[in-house]
Design a protein around this motif. Structure first.
Motif, short mmCIF file in Angstrom:
data_model
loop_
_atom_site.label_atom_id
_atom_site.label_comp_id
_atom_site.label_asym_id
_atom_site.label_seq_id
_atom_site.Cartn_x
_atom_site.Cartn_y
_atom_site.Cartn_z
N THR A 120 8.86 12.68 21.15
CA THR A 120 9.98 12.78 22.08
C THR A 120 11.30 12.87 21.32
O THR A 120 12.15 13.72 21.62
CB THR A 120 9.99 11.58 23.05
N LEU A 123 11.57 16.31 19.69
CA LEU A 123 11.91 17.36 20.65
C LEU A 123 13.37 17.29 21.06
O LEU A 123 14.04 18.32 21.16
CB LEU A 123 11.00 17.28 21.88
N LYS A 128 14.18 20.88 22.33
CA LYS A 128 12.96 21.44 22.92
C LYS A 128 12.55 20.57 24.11
O LYS A 128 12.90 19.41 24.21
CB LYS A 128 11.84 21.47 21.89
N LEU A 130 10.02 18.55 26.72
CA LEU A 130 8.81 17.74 26.77
C LEU A 130 8.17 17.94 28.13
O LEU A 130 8.85 17.90 29.15
CB LEU A 130 9.16 16.26 26.58
N SER A 140 4.50 20.36 24.21
CA SER A 140 5.65 21.25 24.08
C SER A 140 5.14 22.68 24.01
O SER A 140 4.50 23.07 23.03
CB SER A 140 6.46 20.93 22.83
#
Length: 189
Positions: A120, A123, A128, A130, A140
């Motif tokens: 997490t 990301l 990005k 989740l 992802s």
């Protein structure tokens, strides 16, 4: 003395592979044929099973060529081929698979809740998204990575599934995505 079927390979004895999203996982490159994949892991892993499955996918299991002892029987890596794109999915066994790293983050054989926290953070840092599968696996699509769990006796450890870009758009979807259903049913070995 009984064989420990849940033997987890010591971290120091695992192969070390790097993951580059949509390009490769260690020596295995997305898009390879099965013969190319066998050649890429020759001497390290050997094919133990190759079978067709429903739909357009083919599955193969690679076992450690040099097994440390009897506790480590079973596949180290399971690969999935899409007939039109070649090597499209790579699932790494939590108990005996290579340690796969993404920018220093170890993905295999980890405590799922701790890895989910790291994932997490990664990301968020890399801007990005989740997502979660219907099985509550963090994923992802932008990396083509699903962090599944696999049983090891009374504990569970991380079993990453890494996919080619053609399979990534719904990699979290256990019913309509491209990852074969048999992979979603894998929980223990």
């Amino acid at each position: 003395m009984a064989t420990d079927v849940w033997g987890v390979l010591d971290e120091k004895r695992r192969l070390r592979w790097l993951f580059s999203p949509f390009e490769h996982v260690g020596p295995l490159e997305f898009g390879m044929t099965h013969e190319q994949a066998e050649a890429a892991v020759d001497g390290v892993l050997q094919t133990a099973l190759r079978e067709g499955s429903s739909g357009n996918e083919v599955r193969a299991d690679f076992w450690l060529a040099q097994r440390p002892d009897a506790r480590f029987s079973g596949p180290a890596v399971t690969v999935y081929y899409g007939r039109s794109i070649g090597l499209a999915g790579i699932a790494v066994n939590a108990l005996r698979g290579p340690q796969v790293a993404l920018n220093g983050m170890c993905l295999v054989g980890q405590v799922p809740s701790r890895l989910e926290d790291q994932f997490t953070d990664y990301l968020e840092t890399h801007n990005k998204d989740l997502q979660y599968s219907q099985c509550a696996d963090p994923c992802s699509a932008q990396l083509g990575l699903v962090l599944r769990a696999q049983r090891a006796g009374d504990i569970v450890l991380s079993r990453p599934v890494l996919v080619a870009e053609a399979w990534a758009h719904r990699c979290w979807d256990t019913t309509e995505g491209c990852i074969p259903r048999q992979e979603w049913k894998t929980f223990e070995w």
